[in-house]
Design an enzyme around this catalytic site. Sequence first.
Site, mmCIF file in Angstrom:
data_model
loop_
_atom_site.group_PDB
_atom_site.id
_atom_site.type_symbol
_atom_site.label_atom_id
_atom_site.label_comp_id
_atom_site.label_asym_id
_atom_site.label_seq_id
_atom_site.Cartn_x
_atom_site.Cartn_y
_atom_site.Cartn_z
ATOM 1 N N GLY A 11 0.747 -1.286 -0.007
ATOM 2 C CA GLY A 11 -0.057 -0.011 0.045
ATOM 3 C C GLY A 11 1.079 1.189 -0.123
ATOM 4 O O GLY A 11 1.986 1.128 0.632
ATOM 5 N N ARG A 25 19.351 10.945 -3.636
ATOM 6 C CA ARG A 25 20.390 12.177 -3.488
ATOM 7 C C ARG A 25 21.431 11.546 -2.625
ATOM 8 O O ARG A 25 22.643 12.039 -2.640
ATOM 9 C CB ARG A 25 19.522 13.362 -3.076
ATOM 10 C CG ARG A 25 18.893 13.955 -3.986
ATOM 11 C CD ARG A 25 18.436 15.240 -4.000
ATOM 12 N NE ARG A 25 17.614 15.640 -5.163
ATOM 13 C CZ ARG A 25 17.247 16.978 -5.271
ATOM 14 N NH1 ARG A 25 17.007 17.767 -4.275
ATOM 15 N NH2 ARG A 25 16.343 17.176 -6.394
ATOM 16 N N ARG A 72 1.138 -5.004 -5.042
ATOM 17 C CA ARG A 72 1.298 -6.217 -4.184
ATOM 18 C C ARG A 72 1.658 -7.457 -5.044
ATOM 19 O O ARG A 72 0.700 -7.626 -6.111
ATOM 20 C CB ARG A 72 -0.171 -6.665 -3.176
ATOM 21 C CG ARG A 72 -0.427 -5.339 -2.655
ATOM 22 C CD ARG A 72 -1.549 -5.836 -1.713
ATOM 23 N NE ARG A 72 -2.139 -4.632 -1.041
ATOM 24 C CZ ARG A 72 -1.761 -3.852 0.045
ATOM 25 N NH1 ARG A 72 -0.670 -4.189 0.810
ATOM 26 N NH2 ARG A 72 -2.423 -2.881 0.301
ATOM 27 N N CYS A 73 2.762 -7.998 -4.970
ATOM 28 C CA CYS A 73 3.288 -9.156 -6.079
ATOM 29 C C CYS A 73 3.274 -10.391 -5.631
ATOM 30 O O CYS A 73 4.017 -10.829 -4.631
ATOM 31 C CB CYS A 73 4.590 -8.714 -6.319
ATOM 32 S SG CYS A 73 5.311 -9.894 -7.441
ATOM 33 N N ASP A 103 5.217 -4.435 6.200
ATOM 34 C CA ASP A 103 5.920 -5.976 6.502
ATOM 35 C C ASP A 103 6.037 -6.921 5.558
ATOM 36 O O ASP A 103 6.681 -7.790 5.147
ATOM 37 C CB ASP A 103 5.703 -6.463 7.913
ATOM 38 C CG ASP A 103 4.165 -6.980 7.971
ATOM 39 O OD1 ASP A 103 3.497 -6.489 6.896
ATOM 40 O OD2 ASP A 103 3.771 -7.753 8.707
ATOM 41 N N GLY A 104 5.034 -7.045 4.669
ATOM 42 C CA GLY A 104 4.862 -7.766 3.652
ATOM 43 C C GLY A 104 6.027 -7.348 2.681
ATOM 44 O O GLY A 104 6.608 -8.741 2.301
ATOM 45 N N THR A 125 4.193 2.749 5.657
ATOM 46 C CA THR A 125 2.626 2.187 5.651
ATOM 47 C C THR A 125 1.986 3.112 6.785
ATOM 48 O O THR A 125 2.367 3.619 7.805
ATOM 49 C CB THR A 125 2.597 0.685 6.078
ATOM 50 O OG1 THR A 125 1.209 0.561 6.674
ATOM 51 C CG2 THR A 125 3.611 0.546 7.376
ATOM 52 N N ASP A 127 -0.290 2.057 8.511
ATOM 53 C CA ASP A 127 -0.756 1.292 9.486
ATOM 54 C C ASP A 127 0.083 1.590 10.935
ATOM 55 O O ASP A 127 -0.380 1.265 11.862
ATOM 56 C CB ASP A 127 -0.935 -0.020 9.180
ATOM 57 C CG ASP A 127 -1.565 -0.374 7.899
ATOM 58 O OD1 ASP A 127 -2.571 0.494 7.738
ATOM 59 O OD2 ASP A 127 -1.480 -1.285 7.300
ATOM 60 N N ASP A 129 2.089 -0.371 12.098
ATOM 61 C CA ASP A 129 2.040 -1.785 12.556
ATOM 62 C C ASP A 129 3.347 -2.469 12.503
ATOM 63 O O ASP A 129 3.358 -3.747 12.512
ATOM 64 C CB ASP A 129 1.075 -2.546 11.945
ATOM 65 C CG ASP A 129 1.109 -2.797 10.552
ATOM 66 O OD1 ASP A 129 1.983 -2.079 9.884
ATOM 67 O OD2 ASP A 129 0.488 -3.704 9.989
ATOM 68 N N ARG A 171 -5.631 -2.117 9.058
ATOM 69 C CA ARG A 171 -5.269 -3.551 8.880
ATOM 70 C C ARG A 171 -5.667 -4.289 9.933
ATOM 71 O O ARG A 171 -6.908 -3.965 10.568
ATOM 72 C CB ARG A 171 -3.995 -3.991 7.988
ATOM 73 C CG ARG A 171 -4.132 -5.261 7.371
ATOM 74 C CD ARG A 171 -2.723 -5.389 6.542
ATOM 75 N NE ARG A 171 -1.835 -4.812 7.181
ATOM 76 C CZ ARG A 171 -0.298 -5.456 6.797
ATOM 77 N NH1 ARG A 171 -0.582 -6.359 6.180
ATOM 78 N NH2 ARG A 171 0.278 -5.114 7.644
ATOM 79 N N ALA A 186 -12.965 11.913 20.059
ATOM 80 C CA ALA A 186 -14.047 10.893 19.887
ATOM 81 C C ALA A 186 -14.277 10.046 21.256
ATOM 82 O O ALA A 186 -13.751 10.171 22.119
ATOM 83 C CB ALA A 186 -13.715 9.703 18.883
HETATM 84 O O1 F6P Z 1 -1.665 -1.418 4.777
HETATM 85 C C1 F6P Z 1 -2.056 -0.164 4.135
HETATM 86 C C2 F6P Z 1 -3.616 -0.397 3.882
HETATM 87 O O2 F6P Z 1 -3.923 0.770 3.454
HETATM 88 C C3 F6P Z 1 -4.374 -1.067 5.188
HETATM 89 O O3 F6P Z 1 -4.562 0.143 5.849
HETATM 90 C C4 F6P Z 1 -5.676 -1.453 4.169
HETATM 91 O O4 F6P Z 1 -6.099 -2.622 5.125
HETATM 92 C C5 F6P Z 1 -5.036 -1.992 3.291
HETATM 93 O O5 F6P Z 1 -3.929 -1.168 2.806
HETATM 94 C C6 F6P Z 1 -5.881 -1.790 1.934
HETATM 95 O O6 F6P Z 1 -5.181 -2.253 0.856
HETATM 96 P P1 F6P Z 1 -5.538 -2.181 -0.634
HETATM 97 O O7 F6P Z 1 -5.495 -0.935 -1.116
HETATM 98 O O8 F6P Z 1 -4.995 -3.236 -1.461
HETATM 99 O O9 F6P Z 1 -7.374 -2.213 -0.870
#
Ligand code: F6P
Length: 319
Positions: A11, A25, A72-73, A103-104, A125, A127, A129, A171, A186
């Site tokens: 992503g 650079r 994503r490959c 991480d992927g 990312t 996330d 995470d 995610r 919130a």
């Molecule tokens: O990992 C980044 C992310 O935006 C996550 O928050 C979300 O679950 C996922 O990618 C969505 O992926 P895609 O763009 O493939 O729908």
Amino acid sequence: MKRIGVLTSGGDAPGMNAAIRSVTRTAIYNGFEMIGFRRGYEGLLEGDVVPLSVSSVGGIIHRGGTILRTARCERFTKPEGVREGLQRLREYDIDALIVIGGDGSFRGAYELHKLGYPVVGIPGTIDNDMAGTDCTIGFDTACNTALQCIEKLRDTASSHERLFLVEVMGRHAGFLAIEAAVAAGAEFVLIPERKFDLDLLCKKLRYARERGKNHSLIIVAEGVMPASELSAQLKDTGGYDARITVLGHIQRGGSPSSFDAVLASRLGGGAIDALVRGEFGVMVGRTTGRITTSPIQIAWEQTKSLDEDMLSLVDILGI
Ligand code: F6P
């Protein structure tokens, strides 16, 4: 080492362009040549290359997305794909690869590293995470985007005295949800790291109404359940009629915040410094303000935990 490759994978995240600029650079400053692969590992396998120069990465620091594009490959998750990727890198005389992603994406880099190929990962990312860094590139911008959206929703929630459910990305993690919830004030936040208790949520909503609160905002991390499902549960159990907003991919776009542009610039420089020092199979990160390196597999072998203080803060401030 003469020629270094870079790709963005998974992503996209605001600040990836700033990282590409900084890697390029800093590499050129150190006397290396830079080559970019388009569309992540997909482009590596297909030999979709683009030479990167000081000027070709000009005017991109503020741009969202990634000029190298991303993908994503599936093929690169298989040993044959990784071996083919290694062959391509050798064909193009590329001596080391920098992978910008989550991480992927780092798993693919780790497989190359296990075959003896020099790699360095830059965490990007929304996330956040990933262990090995306090913040990933794009997280701060995504939080700010979510905050702006939630503030707008608050206006209409308050005018109409309504309950709003806002679904945010992340995610399997709740970093984005909790940060946005605290920043936006919130009332409730649902994150995957905490067991969801529907009765407790209904009780809190009732209590809020009793003490005169005319609207409520619930932030729900996508890793818990879709906001539509939560809405159905709230209707069945408490008779609540909630409006739903799914922020979705809006959170991945836009110009990077100053925090992300600086983080990406520092991590990009840190990645080249690691290669110069001969540190391979590592990821760069920012840990308590300093640029650090850790074994790349830390990104998925270690779980980054949410700050407990943040969790109690939402509970306390949302009474
Ligand atoms: O990992 C980044 C992310 O935006 C996550 O928050 C979300 O679950 C996922 O990618 C969505 O992926 P895609 O763009 O493939 O729908």
